[in-house]
Design a protein around this motif. Structure first.
Motif, short mmCIF file in Angstrom:
data_model
loop_
_atom_site.label_atom_id
_atom_site.label_comp_id
_atom_site.label_asym_id
_atom_site.label_seq_id
_atom_site.Cartn_x
_atom_site.Cartn_y
_atom_site.Cartn_z
N ASN A 17 -29.72 147.12 -6.11
CA ASN A 17 -30.42 148.00 -5.21
C ASN A 17 -29.60 149.00 -4.29
OD1 ASN A 17 -32.99 146.81 -5.96
ND2 ASN A 17 -33.17 145.56 -4.11
N LEU A 18 -28.49 148.68 -4.04
CA LEU A 18 -27.56 149.58 -3.46
C LEU A 18 -27.08 150.59 -4.26
CD1 LEU A 18 -25.89 150.11 -0.85
CD2 LEU A 18 -23.96 148.70 -2.04
N CYS A 19 -26.88 150.33 -5.43
CA CYS A 19 -26.46 151.58 -6.26
C CYS A 19 -27.53 152.45 -6.85
CB CYS A 19 -25.98 150.89 -7.63
SG CYS A 19 -24.35 149.98 -7.45
N MET A 20 -28.92 151.71 -6.90
CA MET A 20 -30.01 152.75 -7.28
C MET A 20 -30.29 153.58 -6.07
SD MET A 20 -32.34 150.17 -9.66
CE MET A 20 -33.55 151.38 -9.94
N TYR A 21 -30.34 152.82 -4.98
CA TYR A 21 -30.55 153.64 -3.57
C TYR A 21 -29.45 154.82 -3.22
CZ TYR A 21 -34.42 150.83 -1.70
OH TYR A 21 -35.66 150.42 -1.46
#
Length: 175
Positions: A17-21
């Motif tokens: 999620n951190l990478c996608m956000y």
């Protein structure tokens, strides 16, 4: 003790999620910069163009501006929830759960709002490849953020059950 599988799943989902956000923030920042650079120039003595929208984006369709704005808001909050989640996954206790759970739930709700605008943008068609990528990330994030919130809540429920079973109960006294 909390299940190591739930902790591992929460950890993997957190980094995903951190990478996608962060990716959505990058693409959304590009779109916002382009909209500011190539937007309407309204000056004294000029009339507003027909069908003027205060959220005008030179790419995409009528929903693109709303989608980009709400995707940026959801992404900023998603990155903040990931930072809070890092602390929780590191300690994995009931003390760090409330901050991670609330931040993750609000980030998920904002992501669902952005996903609604993504669906509207898809329905209207006429968008470029970067906006299509951003739509895909937001739609995927709506699911992965929900799974992350579920994983930390499931681990917390196991932790609370373990704490309750480890503490001896006091006999009741009547007065």
């Amino acid at each position: 003790m909390a299940s190591p599988r739930l902790r591992k799943a929460a950890h993997v989902l957190l980094y995903l999620n951190l990478c996608m956000y962060a990716t959505v923030l990058g693409i959304g920042g590009w779109a916002m910069n382009r909209a500011i650079d190539h937007g309407f120039l309204i000056d004294k003595g000029f009339d507003l163009p027909a069908h003027f929208s205060p959220i005008y984006f030179p790419m995409g369709n009528a929903a693109a501006g709303f989608f980009v704005v709400f995707a940026l808001i959801a992404s900023v909050f998603g990155v903040a929830s990931a930072i809070s989640g890092l602390n929780h996954v590191r300690y994995w206790g009931i003390d760090s759960l409330p901050a991670a759970a609330v931040a993750g739930t609000i980030a998920w709700a904002l992501t669902l709002l952005a996903m609604g605008f993504a669906w509207k943008e898809i329905d209207l068609s006429g968008r470029n490849s970067r906006l299509i990528t951003m739509e895909a990330f937001i739609i995927i994030l709506s699911a992965t953020q929900l799974f992350y919130v579920g994983a930390i809540h499931g681990g917390a429920a196991m932790e609370v059950t373990a704490v309750k079973s480890a503490t001896p109960s006091k006999p009741e006294t009547t007065v």
